[in-house]
Design a protein around this motif. Structure first.
Motif, short mmCIF file in Angstrom:
data_model
loop_
_atom_site.label_atom_id
_atom_site.label_comp_id
_atom_site.label_asym_id
_atom_site.label_seq_id
_atom_site.Cartn_x
_atom_site.Cartn_y
_atom_site.Cartn_z
N ASP A 8 0.88 -0.90 0.06
CA ASP A 8 0.17 0.32 0.31
C ASP A 8 1.26 1.41 -0.24
OD1 ASP A 8 -2.05 2.31 0.05
OD2 ASP A 8 -2.57 1.76 2.45
N PHE A 9 0.97 2.04 -0.86
CA PHE A 9 1.41 3.45 -0.99
C PHE A 9 1.26 4.03 -1.96
CE2 PHE A 9 3.73 0.62 -4.09
CZ PHE A 9 3.82 0.97 -5.55
N PRO A 10 1.16 5.51 -2.21
CA PRO A 10 0.76 6.09 -3.09
C PRO A 10 1.28 6.41 -4.33
CG PRO A 10 1.81 7.52 -1.24
CD PRO A 10 2.26 6.12 -0.70
N LEU A 11 1.17 7.22 -5.28
CA LEU A 11 2.48 7.73 -6.31
C LEU A 11 2.78 9.09 -5.98
CD1 LEU A 11 -0.24 7.52 -9.52
CD2 LEU A 11 1.67 6.21 -8.60
N ILE A 12 4.01 8.74 -6.58
CA ILE A 12 5.34 10.58 -6.25
C ILE A 12 4.07 11.21 -6.82
CG2 ILE A 12 7.18 11.58 -6.25
CD1 ILE A 12 8.44 8.74 -5.37
N ARG A 13 4.16 13.04 -6.28
CA ARG A 13 3.28 13.73 -7.23
C ARG A 13 4.45 15.23 -7.70
NH1 ARG A 13 -1.50 12.64 -8.93
NH2 ARG A 13 -2.98 10.49 -7.56
N THR A 14 5.66 15.17 -6.70
CA THR A 14 6.45 15.89 -6.96
C THR A 14 8.00 15.63 -6.92
OG1 THR A 14 6.14 16.93 -4.59
CG2 THR A 14 4.69 17.35 -6.42
N GLN A 15 8.64 16.34 -6.94
CA GLN A 15 10.27 16.42 -7.37
C GLN A 15 10.59 16.45 -5.95
OE1 GLN A 15 12.86 18.76 -9.62
NE2 GLN A 15 14.33 18.23 -8.75
N GLU A 57 8.42 16.13 -3.07
CA GLU A 57 8.89 14.21 -2.01
C GLU A 57 9.39 13.38 -2.72
OE1 GLU A 57 4.57 11.63 -2.03
OE2 GLU A 57 4.42 13.29 -4.04
N PHE A 58 9.77 13.56 -4.01
CA PHE A 58 10.59 12.16 -4.50
C PHE A 58 12.10 12.34 -3.51
CE2 PHE A 58 14.43 11.08 -7.40
CZ PHE A 58 14.05 9.93 -7.12
N GLU A 59 12.37 13.37 -4.01
CA GLU A 59 14.27 13.86 -2.95
C GLU A 59 13.62 14.15 -1.86
OE1 GLU A 59 15.18 17.53 -5.27
OE2 GLU A 59 16.17 16.52 -7.39
N SER A 60 12.91 14.23 -1.11
CA SER A 60 12.95 14.97 0.61
C SER A 60 11.32 14.11 1.00
CB SER A 60 13.28 16.52 0.63
OG SER A 60 11.99 17.03 -0.08
N GLY A 61 11.15 14.01 0.26
CA GLY A 61 9.43 12.95 1.38
C GLY A 61 10.17 11.81 1.71
N ALA A 62 9.14 11.75 3.34
CA ALA A 62 9.98 10.07 3.78
C ALA A 62 8.88 8.81 2.93
CB ALA A 62 9.23 10.13 5.07
N PRO A 63 9.75 8.10 3.14
CA PRO A 63 9.35 6.95 1.73
C PRO A 63 7.77 6.65 2.77
CG PRO A 63 10.28 6.13 2.98
CD PRO A 63 10.81 7.19 3.23
N PRO A 64 6.78 5.75 2.59
CA PRO A 64 5.77 4.49 3.21
C PRO A 64 6.59 4.21 4.32
CG PRO A 64 5.15 6.08 0.90
CD PRO A 64 6.11 6.01 1.08
N VAL A 88 9.30 0.95 -8.07
CA VAL A 88 10.55 2.22 -8.70
C VAL A 88 10.52 3.19 -8.00
CG1 VAL A 88 11.84 2.46 -10.47
CG2 VAL A 88 10.86 -0.05 -10.08
N GLU A 89 9.87 4.00 -8.41
CA GLU A 89 9.54 5.30 -7.98
C GLU A 89 10.22 6.00 -6.67
OE1 GLU A 89 6.80 7.65 -10.09
OE2 GLU A 89 7.62 7.80 -12.14
N GLN A 90 9.53 5.05 -6.11
CA GLN A 90 9.19 5.20 -4.50
C GLN A 90 10.48 4.45 -4.22
OE1 GLN A 90 7.45 6.68 -2.27
NE2 GLN A 90 5.18 6.98 -2.84
N THR A 91 10.46 3.40 -4.43
CA THR A 91 12.04 2.69 -3.59
C THR A 91 12.83 3.29 -4.08
OG1 THR A 91 10.38 0.84 -4.29
CG2 THR A 91 12.80 0.76 -3.07
N PHE A 92 13.45 4.33 -5.71
CA PHE A 92 14.86 4.30 -5.63
C PHE A 92 14.49 5.95 -5.66
CE2 PHE A 92 14.17 -0.37 -7.07
CZ PHE A 92 15.58 -0.02 -7.32
N ARG A 93 14.88 6.32 -4.33
CA ARG A 93 15.06 7.46 -3.52
C ARG A 93 16.02 8.07 -3.64
NH1 ARG A 93 9.97 9.86 -1.18
NH2 ARG A 93 8.44 8.37 -1.56
N PRO A 94 16.62 9.04 -4.15
CA PRO A 94 17.84 9.99 -2.80
C PRO A 94 18.02 9.09 -2.09
CG PRO A 94 16.92 11.78 -4.15
CD PRO A 94 16.06 10.67 -4.47
N GLY A 95 19.34 8.97 -1.20
CA GLY A 95 19.40 8.52 -0.03
C GLY A 95 19.06 6.45 -0.01
#
Length: 194
Positions: free
Chosen positions: A47-54, A56-63, A98-105
């Motif tokens: 259960d996870f949402p879509l990433i909608r902004t840069q 969120e991808f770069e600094s948001g906490a992963p679900p 893949v977008e949610q998982t392969f984040r910076p960090g």
């Protein structure tokens, strides 16, 4: 030498009769026979949402589900990724994973004035893709563009290497004997942790 293997089952349909599920199970069975340890990430069950902004991808906490998947991927030496080809690429749910998982960090670290550093060096992978078209058509006419993107722009960029691939074509026309042959082959990959 025993390895730790993360199996990412990327078919979005949770029904057990999906061939991708059988392939993931065959690999896990072979890995167990070879003395390897496996953990399964079933993308359809997360259960996870879509990433909608840069941002969120770069600094948001992963679900929570993604953070758990990241921990499994950190734990593993080798990854096996199984998904069907839909409209020439991976299904949207798998791409969102893949977008949610392969984040910076997790996958990379940004560096001022330089290319990002891949953080997953030392890991290897095999990508198994099923498709309705003949595999040779996908590989040589369409240049396996979706697979190449995953390998080069996601996995290799993050430091995962080598990344081997297995394309299984003409799924809709496959007879039982051919399907079982593929399952045995993937089981052998599991025994060798390849």
């Amino acid at each position: 030498m025993a390895r730790r293997i993360a199996i990412i089952q990327g078919h979005p349909d949770q029904r057990p009769e999906r061939f991708c599920r059988a392939l993931a199970e065959a690999y896990a069975s072979g890995a167990a026979q070879g003395g390897h340890e496996t953990r399964l990430i079933d993308v359809a069950a997360l259960d996870f949402p879509l990433i909608r902004t840069q941002a969120e991808f770069e600094s948001g906490a992963p679900p929570r589900a993604i953070a758990s998947a990241q921990e499994t991927l950190r734990w593993a030496d080798h990854w096996v990724i199984v998904y069907p080809l839909w409209l020439g690429d991976a299904p949207a749910l798998f791409k969102a994973f893949v977008e949610q998982t392969f984040r910076p960090g997790f996958a990379l670290r940004y560096r001022e004035g330089r290319l990002p550093e891949g953080l997953l060096k030392g890991k290897t992978a095999r990508v198994i893709v099923t498709m309705g078209m003949p595999a040779l058509v996908y590989r040589f006419f369409f240049f396996a563009h979706g697979l190449r993107n995953l390998k080069r722009n996601v996995l290799n960029y993050a430091g995962v290497s080598p990344v081997r691939d297995t394309l299984i074509g003409s799924i809709k026309d496959m007879d039982r004997a051919t399907g079982e042959q593929w399952l045995r082959r993937v089981e052998a990959f599991g025994r060798m942790a390849r």
